[in-house]
Enzyme design. Structure first.
Site, PDB file in Angstrom:
ATOM      1  N   ASP A 638      38.293 -34.045  40.295  1.00 45.03           N
ATOM      2  CA  ASP A 638      38.848 -34.624  39.080  1.00 45.03           C
ATOM      3  C   ASP A 638      38.672 -33.634  37.925  1.00 45.03           C
ATOM      4  O   ASP A 638      37.619 -33.011  37.773  1.00 45.03           O
ATOM      5  CB  ASP A 638      38.111 -35.932  38.781  1.00 45.03           C
ATOM      6  CG  ASP A 638      38.643 -36.631  37.550  1.00 45.03           C
ATOM      7  OD1 ASP A 638      39.779 -37.124  37.599  1.00 45.03           O
ATOM      8  OD2 ASP A 638      37.915 -36.689  36.543  1.00 45.03           O
ATOM      9  N   GLU A 667      42.580 -31.134  39.924  1.00 42.46           N
ATOM     10  CA  GLU A 667      43.452 -31.173  38.755  1.00 42.46           C
ATOM     11  C   GLU A 667      43.204 -29.916  37.924  1.00 42.46           C
ATOM     12  O   GLU A 667      42.262 -29.863  37.129  1.00 42.46           O
ATOM     13  CB  GLU A 667      43.164 -32.418  37.923  1.00 42.46           C
ATOM     14  CG  GLU A 667      43.560 -33.718  38.603  1.00 42.46           C
ATOM     15  CD  GLU A 667      43.274 -34.924  37.736  1.00 42.46           C
ATOM     16  OE1 GLU A 667      44.210 -35.684  37.446  1.00 42.46           O
ATOM     17  OE2 GLU A 667      42.102 -35.108  37.337  1.00 42.46           O
TER      18      GLU A 667
END
Length: 949
Positions: A638, A667
């Site tokens: 993340d 990400e």
């Protein structure tokens, strides 16, 4: 009689405006805290044209105040937010629901300021040096020129001057400069303004020498000499701050004494400090022992305990205290358990054991200082199930924390637990992973433990709904006998089942002692990184149960030939100051701005400092623990852009030693964290991180429109001239040509997707961008988008329910929304059976040929060729890069128009139709003979050449 005037209570006032969503009737309030202090509840007490209004008054004098918009049950609208620069006037903010930005001006349009024809201001000025000769104040308004104001009245505070301004014709503010009357010197360089007046147009302010701040109370001006801060910035340097200036020539070492070390010299903090200073650098004759407590003093200024400053995380600190060992946490054996915690700045450390999860006190065992800043203890006998924490003394304070390396915890994760991990292995616990040759073979299916199992019609036993064991149920069916849960996932043919966070997350999100009450959260607020989340177990009170049940789930998934991926959130924690990291080594594990505030590139209040060696080690140790102990097959990082490149490469390297087929994706957004751009683990630096995939937001937004603009369209829902963007995605993000390229050097670095747990589902987005279209049209658009994902190069990524066109009822941020919004709806799965079959056919096609899963940039350049096509279409030829008998060539065509288009084929022959917009798979649906094909509106066609001429 001696009468002492009452001292006015010092307070800080802020004003918070909040605009809920239309129709929102929830009872929102505020949780507000001064920076670094405890919080309290404040209610909204009024309304204005923007929305709700709260006028908050806090005890004390604070420049930074944090707040959360929440309900009494801790449902939150957004994360931690902050009001900063209060001392310089930024004390009013505006918040819009669903928008994390803190606005200092009304985002809906500022109201005109109040105007005045006459104003009166009383200035109070204090100088530390008590020299007021020739000092006055130059005053003006936004409607009148400046004039001098004499400070002609002596007061207990200092000097006072009052000015009355008439015939202003609508002035809104008063500007001023404290200066020498001949303009030879200004007290503060910046122009300052007064904008708040009483109803009669009056104001009184207090000013202090050398301070830009405009005080609203004289009590806030600290005129008692004291040391405000003393911090260790290098191993032999202390920076000392005072509230009042003093002379460097005031005796030996400026009159400063240091208890516990010998001073070498004292200097002004900057080269141009001069002789009058309020910040100095104290250099010691030897290195400071960071585990000791030092105190600095100066006559007339008192004494202060020296705290940790920039030395934390410095190169010298890392070299001195980096601990490379693999025994942090507890090491269990039946005869004894050993404990080791890293706390280099602690002067004392204790192991504390508890009988129960809610025991108010425990038994303390002193820990022994060991190598590289670690402390150790040992307990004899079988400690399986023992609950424990660590207590460390930092400066004058004792902090208690859960072991960051704890592998088991009590309910709600407030105490660590010793467990015999071998006893948590399920029967037939195998290390073998389902086979996978290349990362590009992966078709990742992103799900939530609760979403997958909680629906009333899931067919999963009631006691296992929302649990690890619910996912482990097989053979379940729902409405019209459709497969549900894991059986449904297996039926789709995907290769990897990725779960959004399933480590132990914060109690404020889900309270494990209240599981009879429906609670929901995605879990992006970590608490204990190396422990499964207790709410997904059948017994969160018994530490071993959640471990055993997660392992059982993973084993069952593996038995169904599906790999398991884990969403990991090492980029931040729920609260920096309340975290175990900060309590054990304050200032080390988080990234800070130059002004000492927490870096906030994550947007939720803090960023972890992965560039610090022990934070990097923790991330690597944690990931490899999950891979070894739980047989996890992949990790989704993340907000990976918060981390640094070296950390991500070390993660990849460590996992390669376990199994090179373990996937790492993340990400790679370019986030505003305090890290040099060249070090950030984002798309711009993808070329520095081989073997790590990045979510491709370019193809995501190219297909459906920006996720940040509800009305923005993309290729499938009506935006023209998107062909180039689609081609970039089809080529897997590599540098296919000078024009067709994004960030990847290898297709394994691109994760191709159109929707995920974040933002609107694709179905909900289509309803926003194309509200007047029919359901059939939305279905066509949806299938077109998904077909692009599954026929493009790179790693394919699917959001759970995408196959039956999942809706969340328009909720774009369902992280805390109820099950009714988030659950996978098996009735919808039944209703959209044709669409599910279409999806399954695309998956089967992708898996059938390496042409859709090429593994190098060179192969893609050599075996993918784009064709000339009409506007709003993309077509290309794929050749199988692996020479074998059978199919060698495919043609894939996407038509985003509302009418049929004709596309010229690259060769004559018998072209078998495998995908036609209605059906998909590896079986022939028809044959096209000749050199042209017609592609219906909003459709994908895939052809296979069986005989060329």
């Amino acid at each position: 009689m001696n009468v002492t005037p009452a001292r006015k209570k010092i307070t800080t006032k802020v004003k918070i405006h909040y605009q809920p969503k239309n129709g929102d009737t929830k009872d929102w309030n505020l949780w507000v805290w001064p920076d670094g202090r405890e919080g309290q509840v404040f209610d909204f007490t009024g309304e204005d044209a923007f929305g709700k209004v709260a006028e908050v008054e806090l005890d004390g004098d604070h420049d930074r105040v944090g707040f959360i918009i929440r309900t009494d049950s801790w449902e939150k609208d957004g994360g931690d937010r902050f009001i900063q620069g209060i001392w310089l006037g930024s004390d009013e903010v505006w918040i819009k629901s669903g928008d994390d930005q803190v606005y200092t001006l009304n985002p809906d349009g500022s109201t005109s300021p109040k105007t005045y024809d006459s104003l009166e201001v009383q200035f109070n000025y204090y100088r530390y040096d008590q020299i007021y000769d020739n000092w006055d104040i130059w005053v003006w308004t936004d409607k009148t020129d400046g004039q001098a104001l004499k400070l002609d009245k002596e007061t207990a505070f200092g000097r006072r001057g009052t000015i009355k301004l008439e015939k202003l014709n609508g002035a809104t503010k008063v500007g001023f400069i404290v200066r020498k009357s001949d303009w030879s010197e200004k007290d503060v360089a910046e122009d300052r303004f007064i904008t708040r007046f009483s109803g009669e147009g009056k104001a009184e302010i207090w000013l202090a020498q050398g301070q830009q701040r405009i005080f609203d109370q004289p009590e806030k001006v600290d005129r008692t000499p004291r040391i405000t801060k003393a911090v260790i910035d290098e191993l032999n340097k202390i920076t000392m701050h005072t509230n009042l200036p003093f002379l460097l020539s005031d005796g030996v070492n400026a009159g400063i004494q240091l208890d516990g070390a010998e001073i070498d010299k004292v200097e002004g903090h900057s080269t141009d400090s001069g002789n009058l200073v309020n910040r100095v650098t104290i250099t010691t004759k030897g290195e400071l022992d960071l585990s000791k407590t030092y105190r600095v003093s100066k006559e007339g200024f008192g004494m202060a305990t020296v705290q940790m400053g920039k030395v934390i995380g410095s190169k010298s600190f890392e070299e001195k205290f980096y601990y490379p060992g693999n025994d942090l946490g507890n090491t269990y054996a039946k005869a004894k358990t050993q404990f080791r915690v890293w706390a280099p700045t602690a002067s004392e450390a204790k192991l504390v054991t508890y009988e129960k999860y809610n025991s108010p006190s425990g038994t303390e065992f002193p820990m022994t200082r060991s190598e590289k800043g670690t402390w150790t203890a040992e307990l004899q006998g079988d400690q399986n199930g023992t609950l424990y924490t660590y207590r460390v003394k930092i400066g004058d304070d004792w902090n208690e924390a859960v072991d960051p390396y704890a592998r088991a915890v009590a309910v709600n994760g407030d105490k660590g637990a010793v467990v015999n991990l071998e006893a948590t292995d399920p029967k037939k616990w195998k290390k073998n992973r389902p086979k996978m040759e290349n990362p590009e073979d992966a078709i990742i299916y992103e799900a939530h433990i609760r979403d997958l199992t909680i629906h009333p019609d899931s067919g999963i036993p009631e006691k296992y709904k929302g649990k690890f064991l619910g996912v482990a149920e097989t053979g379940t069916v729902g409405p019209n006998k459709v497969k549900t849960g894991l059986s449904h996932v297996k039926d789709l043919g995907i290769t990897h089942l990725q779960f959004i966070p399933m480590y132990d997350y914060n109690t404020a999100s889900v309270d494990e002692t209240k599981l009879d009450t429906p609670q929901y959260n995605w879990g992006y607020d970590p608490k204990n990184y190396n422990v499964p989340e207790g709410s997904y177990s059948t017994d969160p009170y018994t530490p071993a149960v959640r471990i055993r049940e997660m392992k059982q789930m993973i084993q069952t998934i593996h038995d169904n030939d599906i790999r398991v991926m884990m969403d990991v959130v090492y980029n931040h924690m729920f609260s920096a100051f309340e975290s175990n990291f900060h309590k054990l080594v304050p200032g080390y594990y988080y990234r800070y701005n130059d002004d000492g505030t927490l870096s906030n590139g994550t947007g939720v209040g803090n960023d972890t400092a992965s560039e610090h060696k022990m934070m990097r080690k923790f991330i690597i140790d944690s990931v490899t623990y999950w891979a070894r102990e739980f047989h996890i097959d992949g990790f989704r990082f993340d907000l990976m852009g918060i981390h640094d490149v070296e950390t991500m490469n070390e993660v990849r390297k460590a996992l390669d030693k376990i199994d090179p087929s373990i996937i790492v994706i993340g990400e790679g957004w370019d986030l505003g964290t305090n890290l040099p751009p060249e070090l950030k683990a984002n798309q711009k630096n993808a070329y520095k991180m081989p073997g790590i995939g990045h979510f491709n937001d370019d193809i995501r937004d190219g297909l459906k429109g920006s996720v940040f603009d509800e009305q923005d369209n993309g290729f499938v829902n009506g935006k023209d001239s998107m062909e180039l963007r689609i081609k970039k995605g089809v080529a897997g993000g590599i540098s296919y040509t000078q024009e067709i390229k994004t960030f990847a050097e290898d297709p394994e670095q691109t994760v191709t997707y159109v929707e995920a747990h974040d933002n609107h589902t694709l179905w909900d987005k289509l309803q926003l961008t194309n509200p007047n279209d029919s359901e059939q049209t939305w279905k066509k658009m949806h299938k077109l988008a998904t077909s692009v994902v599954l026929t493009s190069q790179g790693i394919s990524f699917i959001h759970a329910g995408q196959e039956f066109m999942r809706t969340k009822g328009g909720d774009h941020n369902s992280y805390k929304s109820p099950d009714s919004i988030n659950q996978l709806d098996w009735n919808r799965r039944s209703d959209f059976d044709k669409e599910v079959e279409y999806f399954k056919g695309l998956v089967a096609l992708r898996k059938s040929s390496p042409a859709f899963r090429m593994t190098t940039e060179e192969d893609i350049r050599n075996h993918l060729e784009f064709l000339q096509t009409p506007a709003n279409t993309v077509a290309f030829v794929l050749e199988n890069p692996v020479k074998r008998k059978g199919t060698q060539r495919y043609v894939v065509a996407y038509n985003a128009n509302r009418s049929t288009v004709e596309i010229e084929l690259p060769a004559k022959g018998n072209w078998k139709v495998l995908v036609n917009g209605e059906r998909a798979g590896t079986r022939t649906l028809g044959t096209i003979r000749g050199e042209k094909m017609k592609v219906p509106p909003l459709s994908t066609y895939v052809l296979e050449l069986t005989g060329a001429k």
